[in-house]
Design an enzyme around this catalytic site. Structure first.
Site, PDB file in Angstrom:
ATOM      1  N   ASP A  91       0.807  -1.207   0.000  1.00  0.00           N
ATOM      2  CA  ASP A  91       0.000   0.000   0.000  1.00  0.00           C
ATOM      3  C   ASP A  91       0.843   1.260   0.000  1.00  0.00           C
ATOM      4  O   ASP A  91       2.007   1.255   0.389  1.00  0.00           O
ATOM      5  CB  ASP A  91      -0.942   0.019   1.207  1.00  0.00           C
ATOM      6  CG  ASP A  91      -0.214  -0.030   2.552  1.00  0.00           C
ATOM      7  OD1 ASP A  91       0.782  -0.775   2.659  1.00  0.00           O
ATOM      8  OD2 ASP A  91      -0.632   0.677   3.479  1.00  0.00           O
ATOM      9  N   GLU A 191       0.112  -1.585   5.494  1.00  0.00           N
ATOM     10  CA  GLU A 191       1.097  -1.209   6.506  1.00  0.00           C
ATOM     11  C   GLU A 191       0.840   0.185   7.029  1.00  0.00           C
ATOM     12  O   GLU A 191       1.028   0.476   8.214  1.00  0.00           O
ATOM     13  CB  GLU A 191       2.502  -1.292   5.891  1.00  0.00           C
ATOM     14  CG  GLU A 191       3.649  -1.069   6.886  1.00  0.00           C
ATOM     15  CD  GLU A 191       4.110   0.374   6.997  1.00  0.00           C
ATOM     16  OE1 GLU A 191       4.971   0.671   7.853  1.00  0.00           O
ATOM     17  OE2 GLU A 191       3.606   1.234   6.239  1.00  0.00           O
TER      18      GLU A 191
END
Length: 426
Positions: A91, A191
């Protein structure tokens, strides 16, 4: 005359990065499932297919979008080396910029960089003086409407480039291929919003002695200390009444929330701390006539200091309840991640030494950094897998002025390759 450095590896890394960054994979804190955005699935499937085609073993994509793979040891029978892992995240961060990244490579000749002529967006040397170090380099930049996403697609690209090349060498000529032990790869979602993805990893698919994340910034950074991190959510239920007859009846939850925030030490905030100093960060408030909420991030490198901050918030909530007996004050505190430093032992500190040896071999000056943040390695370390972190080469993470010099990007890749190689004495 400015001379631009260019290598075949830089071209390969830039091509890989541009391909990955074109997939919008910004995480979404408001979503209730993992992964929190469809682009993370798209990127994970692309990586899965590339690893499968390259010949990796045990390539597996979980129901929570955690991708794992194995590069088997090619050492002679009976010769062993520590199993090592690499963990990078799929991400990119949401900082209220566009989720769509339009990256490009420029030849940097010095001075300010116009990122977007239409919208008059500039990366100015006066605001980002580090750019001056890279005159004569090729640099990845944004179009000014988004982050670059080197956090962490540069990490993904470095690991993938190293893995694909290693697998190709193993397949081409097993007898003369570069010796290496077992290597495990993991690519995890979400994350940026509390290490959500790595927490769902099946660690049986990541049976390593130690691991590395590539989730730091400029050339040379080594991180073996992160924050301990937690989150406090305070809910205040007031008492509603019409203002015509509110005296001694109405309890305004917004004012009670104000009193709570006013108790906090203004010298223990992100804007007034640095280095290994912890903080409490009020980063969310809502309120209406009946209910108010407060969200607070809790950070400290020192575990005892972290626990004291949590206790202080609990006592503050209790004190507020006593002062406002007709209100309802509730506080919920959750731990998010731990300091990787606390997981370091005499046995696993070899991971950091491997990093330092690789830096020395590549003539990279180490920059030891106590990170004012966390990585997927913070969670892995708390699970018994010591996971230090090192640089991608980028500057200005989480900014539309994020940039990545290709010379530093190549060095990050070279560190990955050096770590993958078998070392005498292992």
């Amino acid at each position: 005359m400015v001379t631009f450095t260019r290598t075949e590896v830089q071209d390969a890394l830039a091509h890989r990065f541009l391909r990955y960054s074109a997939i919008s994979s910004q995480s979404d804190a408001s979503a209730s499932s993992i992964p929190t955005s469809p682009g993370q699935w798209e990127l994970a499937r692309l990586l899965r297919d590339e690893l499968t085609e390259a010949g990796a073993s045990d390539v597996h994509l979980s129901e929570t979008c955690v991708l794992t793979a194995h590069i088997p040891s090619n050492l002679p029978q009976g010769q062993k080396a520590p199993a090592l892992g690499f963990c990078t995240h799929l991400d990119t961060v949401d900082v209220s910029l566009s989720p769509d990244v339009h990256a490009r490579v420029i030849d940097y000749t010095g001075g300010d960089i116009c990122l977007n002529q239409t919208h008059d967006i500039w990366l100015r040397e006066s605001e980002h003086p580090a750019i001056a170090r890279y005159v004569g380099d090729r640099i990845l930049v944004t179009d000014g409407t988004s982050v670059l996403g080197a956090d962490d697609k540069a990490g993904v690209a470095s690991v993938m480039e190293a893995a694909v090349r290693l697998l190709a060498a193993d397949a081409a000529d097993p007898d003369s291929a570069e010796p290496h032990g077992d290597i495990y790869l993991s690519f995890v979602p979400d994350e940026e919003i509390g290490l959500l993805g790595v927490r769902t990893m099946d660690l049986a698919r990541f049976p390593v002695d130690y691991a590395f994340t590539l989730d730091s910034c400029e050339l040379g950074e080594i991180v073996q200390a992160t924050f301990n991190a937690g989150h406090a959510h305070i809910t205040i239920q007031g008492v509603t009444a019409h203002p015509m007859n509110a005296k001694n009846i109405l309890v305004n939850p917004i004012l009670v929330a104000h009193d709570f925030v006013a108790q906090l030490d203004r010298n223990q905030t992100p804007e007034r701390t640095e280095g290994r100093e912890g903080y409490l960060w009020v980063n969310g408030m809502t309120g209406n006539q009946s209910t108010a909420t407060i969200d607070i991030s809790i950070r400290d490198h020192d575990r005892a200091g972290y626990e004291r901050k949590k206790q202080y918030l609990l006592e503050s909530a209790m004190r507020l309840q006593e002062e406002n007996p007709r209100a309802q004050v509730n506080i919920d505190i959750s731990d998010i991640y731990s300091n990787i430093e606390d997981a370091k032992t005499n046995e696993n500190v070899v991971a950091t030494q491997r990093l330092r040896d690789a830096f020395a071999e590549l003539e990279i000056e180490p920059i030891d950094l106590a990170m004012r943040g966390g990585t997927d390695g913070s969670w892995l370390s708390s699970q018994g897998i010591f996971t230090p972190n090192f640089f991608t080469g980028a500057h200005n993470f989480h900014s539309n002025c994020e940039f990545l010099p290709l010379s530093s990007f190549e060095k990050s890749y070279q560190v990955v390759r050096a770590l993958m190689s078998y070392q005498d004495g292992e």
